[in-house]
Scaffold this motif. Structure first.
Motif, PDB file in Angstrom:
ATOM      1  N   LEU A 263       0.956  -1.170   0.021  1.00 12.22           N
ATOM      2  CA  LEU A 263       0.019   0.059  -0.085  1.00 12.22           C
ATOM      3  C   LEU A 263       0.900   1.242   0.045  1.00 12.22           C
ATOM      4  O   LEU A 263       1.586   1.418   0.787  1.00 12.22           O
ATOM      5  N   TRP A 264       0.805   1.917  -0.916  1.00  6.41           N
ATOM      6  CA  TRP A 264       1.732   3.252  -1.247  1.00  6.41           C
ATOM      7  C   TRP A 264       0.667   4.203  -0.729  1.00  6.41           C
ATOM      8  O   TRP A 264      -0.141   4.838  -1.543  1.00  6.41           O
ATOM      9  N   LEU A 265       0.911   4.840   0.554  1.00  6.92           N
ATOM     10  CA  LEU A 265       0.236   5.910   0.997  1.00  6.92           C
ATOM     11  C   LEU A 265       0.840   7.301   1.123  1.00  6.92           C
ATOM     12  O   LEU A 265       2.147   7.106   1.279  1.00  6.92           O
ATOM     13  N   PRO A 266       0.219   8.311   1.642  1.00  2.07           N
ATOM     14  CA  PRO A 266       0.900   9.420   1.864  1.00  2.07           C
ATOM     15  C   PRO A 266       1.704   9.546   3.097  1.00  2.07           C
ATOM     16  O   PRO A 266       1.434   8.495   4.133  1.00  2.07           O
ATOM     17  N   GLU A 267       2.855  10.206   3.159  1.00  2.00           N
ATOM     18  CA  GLU A 267       3.884   9.970   4.331  1.00  2.00           C
ATOM     19  C   GLU A 267       2.853  10.429   5.497  1.00  2.00           C
ATOM     20  O   GLU A 267       3.226   9.659   6.628  1.00  2.00           O
ATOM     21  N   SER A 268       2.188  11.481   5.552  1.00  2.00           N
ATOM     22  CA  SER A 268       1.331  11.649   6.755  1.00  2.00           C
ATOM     23  C   SER A 268       0.307  10.498   7.171  1.00  2.00           C
ATOM     24  O   SER A 268       0.452  10.254   8.634  1.00  2.00           O
ATOM     25  N   VAL A 269       0.176   9.928   6.094  1.00  2.00           N
ATOM     26  CA  VAL A 269      -0.848   8.472   6.641  1.00  2.00           C
ATOM     27  C   VAL A 269      -0.005   7.632   7.220  1.00  2.00           C
ATOM     28  O   VAL A 269      -0.338   6.758   8.312  1.00  2.00           O
ATOM     29  N   CYS A 270       1.116   7.131   6.511  1.00  2.00           N
ATOM     30  CA  CYS A 270       2.198   6.356   7.038  1.00  2.00           C
ATOM     31  C   CYS A 270       2.710   6.533   8.562  1.00  2.00           C
ATOM     32  O   CYS A 270       2.964   5.532   9.222  1.00  2.00           O
ATOM     33  N   ASP A 271       2.794   7.717   8.824  1.00  2.00           N
ATOM     34  CA  ASP A 271       3.145   8.233  10.262  1.00  2.00           C
ATOM     35  C   ASP A 271       1.958   7.773  11.231  1.00  2.00           C
ATOM     36  O   ASP A 271       2.479   7.307  12.222  1.00  2.00           O
ATOM     37  N   ARG A 272       0.905   8.058  10.799  1.00  2.00           N
ATOM     38  CA  ARG A 272      -0.263   7.603  11.720  1.00  2.00           C
ATOM     39  C   ARG A 272      -0.302   5.935  11.821  1.00  2.00           C
ATOM     40  O   ARG A 272      -0.447   5.562  12.851  1.00  2.00           O
ATOM     41  N   VAL A 273      -0.079   5.611  10.942  1.00  2.00           N
ATOM     42  CA  VAL A 273      -0.102   3.902  10.798  1.00  2.00           C
ATOM     43  C   VAL A 273       1.216   3.542  11.892  1.00  2.00           C
ATOM     44  O   VAL A 273       0.944   2.771  12.571  1.00  2.00           O
ATOM     45  N   GLU A 348      16.086 -16.834   8.887  1.00  2.00           N
ATOM     46  CA  GLU A 348      14.588 -16.604   9.311  1.00  2.00           C
ATOM     47  C   GLU A 348      14.035 -15.604   8.653  1.00  2.00           C
ATOM     48  O   GLU A 348      14.635 -14.543   8.406  1.00  2.00           O
ATOM     49  N   PRO A 349      12.889 -15.656   8.098  1.00  2.00           N
ATOM     50  CA  PRO A 349      12.047 -14.766   7.489  1.00  2.00           C
ATOM     51  C   PRO A 349      11.863 -13.516   8.438  1.00  2.00           C
ATOM     52  O   PRO A 349      11.783 -13.476   9.791  1.00  2.00           O
ATOM     53  N   THR A 350      11.814 -12.430   7.745  1.00  2.00           N
ATOM     54  CA  THR A 350      11.747 -11.035   8.668  1.00  2.00           C
ATOM     55  C   THR A 350      10.459 -10.652   8.664  1.00  2.00           C
ATOM     56  O   THR A 350       9.622 -10.490   7.241  1.00  2.00           O
ATOM     57  N   LYS A 351       9.419 -10.470   9.813  1.00  2.00           N
ATOM     58  CA  LYS A 351       8.166  -9.834   9.581  1.00  2.00           C
ATOM     59  C   LYS A 351       8.139  -8.403   9.366  1.00  2.00           C
ATOM     60  O   LYS A 351       9.032  -7.694   9.641  1.00  2.00           O
ATOM     61  N   TYR A 352       7.323  -8.011   8.403  1.00  2.00           N
ATOM     62  CA  TYR A 352       7.031  -6.669   8.074  1.00  2.00           C
ATOM     63  C   TYR A 352       5.728  -6.402   7.871  1.00  2.00           C
ATOM     64  O   TYR A 352       4.689  -7.384   7.686  1.00  2.00           O
ATOM     65  N   PHE A 353       5.425  -5.052   7.740  1.00  2.00           N
ATOM     66  CA  PHE A 353       3.897  -4.783   7.400  1.00  2.00           C
ATOM     67  C   PHE A 353       3.989  -4.099   5.831  1.00  2.00           C
ATOM     68  O   PHE A 353       4.817  -3.039   5.814  1.00  2.00           O
ATOM     69  N   PRO A 354       3.180  -4.492   4.947  1.00  2.00           N
ATOM     70  CA  PRO A 354       3.575  -4.004   3.487  1.00  2.00           C
ATOM     71  C   PRO A 354       2.717  -2.499   3.349  1.00  2.00           C
ATOM     72  O   PRO A 354       1.929  -2.269   2.635  1.00  2.00           O
ATOM     73  N   LEU A 355       3.635  -1.591   3.936  1.00  2.00           N
ATOM     74  CA  LEU A 355       3.284  -0.173   3.610  1.00  2.00           C
ATOM     75  C   LEU A 355       4.413   0.326   3.203  1.00  2.00           C
ATOM     76  O   LEU A 355       5.612   0.416   3.820  1.00  2.00           O
ATOM     77  N   ARG A 356       4.243   1.386   2.175  1.00  2.00           N
ATOM     78  CA  ARG A 356       5.436   2.088   1.594  1.00  2.00           C
ATOM     79  C   ARG A 356       5.150   3.634   1.719  1.00  2.00           C
ATOM     80  O   ARG A 356       3.711   3.830   1.381  1.00  2.00           O
ATOM     81  N   ARG A 357       6.062   4.532   1.899  1.00  2.00           N
ATOM     82  CA  ARG A 357       5.642   6.074   1.736  1.00  2.00           C
ATOM     83  C   ARG A 357       5.784   6.485   0.186  1.00  2.00           C
ATOM     84  O   ARG A 357       6.879   6.269  -0.242  1.00  2.00           O
ATOM     85  N   ALA A 358       4.690   6.990   0.042  1.00  2.00           N
ATOM     86  CA  ALA A 358       4.547   7.453  -1.447  1.00  2.00           C
ATOM     87  C   ALA A 358       5.116   9.028  -1.385  1.00  2.00           C
ATOM     88  O   ALA A 358       4.998   9.750  -0.494  1.00  2.00           O
ATOM     89  N   LYS A 359       5.978   9.369  -2.454  1.00  2.00           N
ATOM     90  CA  LYS A 359       6.645  10.452  -2.548  1.00  2.00           C
ATOM     91  C   LYS A 359       5.805  11.611  -2.985  1.00  2.00           C
ATOM     92  O   LYS A 359       5.877  12.769  -2.864  1.00  2.00           O
TER      93      LYS A 359
END
Length: 621
Positions: A263-273, A348-359
Motif C-alpha cells: 500500500l503506497w500511502l501519503p507520508e502523513s498517513v504512514c506516520d499515523r500507521v 529466518e524470514p523477517t516480519k514486516y507490514f506491507p506499507l510504503r511511503r509515497a513521495k
C-alpha cells in the motif's frame, strides 16, 4: 440429438474463461497465489502473478536461476526460449511497468504462443524474459493498450482472445488475489470475459476508468478497529478501540495495481500507521518492520485488528463502498534474496507490514495486499469497474459461477462479430437447432404414415389373390427402408430327394450357379469286390470303374449271394414327395431317401455317374 445440436450452438458462442490457478504460493515479500499458463511450443508450464497495470506477459528465463530445482520452483518455473520452436526474438528493451514507483530493468522481448488450456491458445504474443531478481516472478498483464517496440502495434493477450480468437465475449475480467491465511489457503481467481459471482458480495456501485484505462478509486477514509480493546492499546495513543488513519481531509486518488504487494500511502498517513501500531521504519528496505521487537508483533496479532477502507469514484462522494481487511492480510514476511535484506538463504524470514511511503500522488497505490480481501471487475467496453468484498470458501476452485460480460452496441472496441461477420449469434443458432428438431419429427411422422399405407396396400393386393402374402415389416416400407439391413444369404444345401421325382423348393432368392469346369479324374487302382449284408444275406458288389465305361450302358448288379440261386432283394416303395405343408420344415430328419444313398440306388434304375462314382459307406478305403 437435439441436446447435442443445442450444445454445439452454445459452445460456438464466446464465453467467460476461468484461468487455471496454481496450488503453489510464491513470493519473497509474502505468500501470493499465481495463475498457471503455458508458453512456447511445446508448451512450457510457468506460474505467474497477475498484473492489473500491465498489458504484457513476463516470464523468468533460464538465466534467472542458479540451476537448482529450489530456485526454479520458487520463481514459478523457467521459460527456456531455446526449447521453443515458435519463439521469435525481438531484442532487449526496457520493462515499462510501474515506472512511477521506481521499478525498471530490461527484458529480452520476443513473440511466442500463450495458452491457458488445450483449447485456449493465442499465437505470436509479446513475451518479455527477465533474468534478474528485481522481479521475482513473471506476470500476466490484463491491460488492453497495444504494445509497439518493433514496426507495428501488437494486441495484448486479453484483446487477442476476443478480437483474433473469438473466445471471450468482451474486453473484461474479474480478479481477486486469494488469501493464504484464510481456511487452508484460498487461491486467486481470474476470469477473462466475465467474472465469478461466487467470489464476492454483490452491490450496484461502479466507477469510471481513468484516461489510461486504469482502475482508480478515491479513498475517503481508513479506520482501524481493535476487538476487544486491550490495555496495551493505551501505550500507542489510542483513546478508543477505533482510530482514523486517513480522514476526509486526506482524500485522494489511488490506483488499484496488483503488480506491487504494498500500500503506497501519503507520508502523513504512514506516520499515523507507524504510531498507532508501533511499527519501525527501515530506510534501507523502505518498509516497516518490527526488527527485533517480536513482542510487539505478537501484541498486534492479539488485537484482532480490522482495517476499514471507504472508497468512492470521486473524493468525498456520497456513493461510497466500505471494504474490510483483517490484520492477517498485512501479516507478511521478507525472505532472502529480497533486495536490501540483510539475510542469507539460511536466515529466518523477517516480519514486516506491507506499507510504503509515497513521495507524491503519482505513487498512491493499493497493491496486491488490498486485493486479497477484494474482488475487482473491469469492463473496458463500458469504461468502468467495480470493487467488491471478497468471499472465501474451501471449494472456491471447484464451485465457480462464471458470468459473461456482454459487449454493448456502442462499444468502440473491436469484437468477434466485427471480425467474423458470418458468425451466427445465439438466437440464430437456437432457431436452427429447433427447426432441425421439428423437421426430424415431421420426417418421422411422414414415415409412420407412409409405411402403414404401404403395408395396407400390399395386404389388399394379397387378399385379392385369395391368400395374404404380407411378409413386410415396417422398416421394409417408407423413407426409412434403407435403415433395414438384409440378412446375409447363406449357401443353400441340397436336401434328400429322388432321381425319379424331381422336387424344387419354392424360393424368393436368386440361385447363383458357378460356371462349369473341366472334369478332373483321380488316378485309381484295382478295387476288390467287397461283401455286404442285406436282409440276412451276403452279397458281393462289383465296383464299376468309370474309366473306359460307356455311360449309356446300364449297369447291372452281379449276384454273388451265398449259397447260389438265392438272390433276393427287397424293393422299397416309391418316394412320395412332401406336400406343400412341409415346405420350410426344419424338424426331424426327412423320411425320404437321398438319391445319394447307396441303398436307394439298388432299387432304382439310375445310372451311376461316370465322373463321380458312389461308394458304399461301409466300403473299406
Amino acid at each position: 440429438m437435439v441436446p447435442d445440436v443445442l450444445a454445439f450452438a452454445f459452445a460456438s458462442e464466446p464465453s467467460a474463461i476461468s484461468v487455471p490457478v496454481s496450488t503453489n504460493w510464491l513470493g519473497l515479500d509474502g505468500n501470493w497465489s499465481p495463475v498457471s499458463i503455458r508458453v512456447g511450443t511445446p508448451p512450457q508450464w510457468i506460474d505467474v502473478l497477475v498484473s492489473t497495470a500491465s498489458q504484457e506477459t513476463w516470464a523468468v528465463g533460464g538465466g534467472g536461476c542458479d540451476g537448482t530445482d529450489k530456485c526454479t520452483r520458487e520463481r514459478g518455473g523457467l521459460f527456456e526460449t531455446q526449447n521453443s520452436s515458435s519463439w521469435s526474438e525481438g531484442g532487449y528493451a526496457a520493462l515499462g511497468l510501474d515506472l512511477q514507483l521506481g521499478f525498471g530493468g530490461y527484458g529480452k522481448y520476443g513473440f511466442d504462443s500463450i495458452a491457458l488450456s488445450d483449447h485456449v491458445s493465442v499465437p505470436e504474443q509479446i513475451v518479455a524474459v527477465i533474468n534478474t531478481t528485481e522481479y521475482w516472478t513473471g506476470f500476466l498483464g490484463l491491460g488492453i493498450k497495444a504494445t509497439n517496440f518493433t514496426d507495428a502495434n501488437r494486441l495484448t493477450f486479453l484483446s487477442s482472445l476476443i478480437e483474433n480468437q473469438s473466445l471471450i465475449p468482451s474486453h473484461s475480467y474479474g480478479y481477486t488475489a486469494g488469501a493464504y491465511y484464510h481456511l487452508k489457503g484460498v487461491p486467486a481467481s481470474l476470469t477473462l470475459g466475465g467474472f465469478d459471482a461466487a467470489r464476492f458480495e454483490p452491490h450496484d456501485i461502479s466507477f469510471d476508468l481513468d484516461p489510461n484505462q486504469d482502475p482508480v478509486v478515491a479513498i475517503n477514509e481508513i479506520k482501524v478497529t481493535a476487538q476487544p480493546l486491550a490495555a496495551s492499546n493505551v501505550s500507542t495513543g489510542w483513546s478508543e478501540n477505533r482510530t482514523t488513519l486517513l480522514s476526509n481531509a486526506d482524500s485522494a486518488f489511488f490506483t488499484l495495481d496488483s503488480s506491487t504487494p504494498y500500500l503506497w500511502l501519503p507520508e502523513s498517513v504512514c506516520d499515523r500507521v507507524e504510531k498507532s501500531l508501533g511499527l519501525i521504519y527501515d530506510p534501507k528496505l523502505e518498509l516497516y518492520t518490527f526488527q527485533e521487537n517480536t513482542t510487539r508483533y505478537e501484541t498486534l496479532k492479539n488485537w484482532n485488528l480490522t482495517f476499514e477502507f471507504t472508497i468512492s469514484d470521486l473524493p468525498n462522494s456520497a456513493n461510497e463502498i466500505s471494504l474490510s481487511l483483517p490484520y492477517a492480510a498485512f501479516d507478511s514476511q521478507l525472505e532472502y534474496p529480497f533486495p536490501g535484506l540483510n539475510a542469507t538463504e539460511f536466515s529466518e524470514p523477517t516480519k514486516y507490514f506491507p506499507l510504503r511511503r509515497a513521495k507524491n500522488d503519482t505513487q498512491f497505490t493499493l497493491g496486491r495486499t488490498f486485493m486479497q480481501e477484494t474482488y475487482l471487475i473491469v469492463d473496458y467496453e463500458r469504461n468502468n469497474f467495480s470493487v467488491y468484498q471478497a468471499k472465501f470458501a474451501s471449494n472456491a476452485i471447484l464451485k465457480r459461477t462464471l458470468v459473461d460480460i456482454s459487449r454493448p452496441k456502442n462499444s468502440t472496441l473491436k469484437g468477434p462479430e466485427e471480425l467474423h461477420g458470418s458468425r451466427l449469434n445465439t438466437r440464430s443458432l437456437v432457431g436452427i437447432a429447433i427447426g432441425a428438431f421439428v423437421a426430424l419429427l415431421a420426417l418421422i411422422a411422414l414415415n409412420f404414415i407412409y409405411r402403414h399405407w404401404c403395408c395396407f396396400a400390399r395386404q389388399n393386393r394379397g387378399d385379392q389373390g385369395g391368400k395374404s402374402r404380407i411378409t413386410s415389416k415396417w422398416y421394409h416400407c417408407g423413407p426409412f427402408r434403407w435403415l433395414h439391413v438384409a440378412p446375409r444369404r447363406i449357401s443353400t444345401l441340397e436336401v434328400d430327394g429322388s432321381l425319379e421325382y424331381a422336387k424344387e423348393f419354392p424360393t424368393d432368392c436368386e440361385i447363383m450357379e458357378l460356371p462349369p469346369a473341366d472334369a478332373k479324374e483321380l488316378h485309381g487302382s484295382q478295387v476288390n469286390s467287397p461283401v455286404c449284408y442285406h436282409e440276412g444275406k451276403k452279397h458281393a458288389i462289383n465296383i464299376i470303374s468309370p474309366i473306359d465305361h460307356d455311360p449309356a450302358t446300364p449297369v447291372e448288379l452281379e449276384d454273388h449271394s451265398y449259397p447260389p440261386g438265392e438272390k433276393t432283394l427287397t424293393v422299397r416303395p416309391k418316394f412320395v414327395p412332401y406336400s406343400a405343408d412341409f415346405v420350410g420344415y426344419h424338424g426331424s430328419q426327412s423320411p425320404s431317401v437321398s438319391s445319394r444313398s447307396n441303398e436307394g440306388s439298388r432299387a432304382s434304375t439310375a445310372v451311376v455317374s461316370p465322373v463321380t462314382p458312389k461308394f458304399h459307406e461301409h466300403l473299406p478305403l
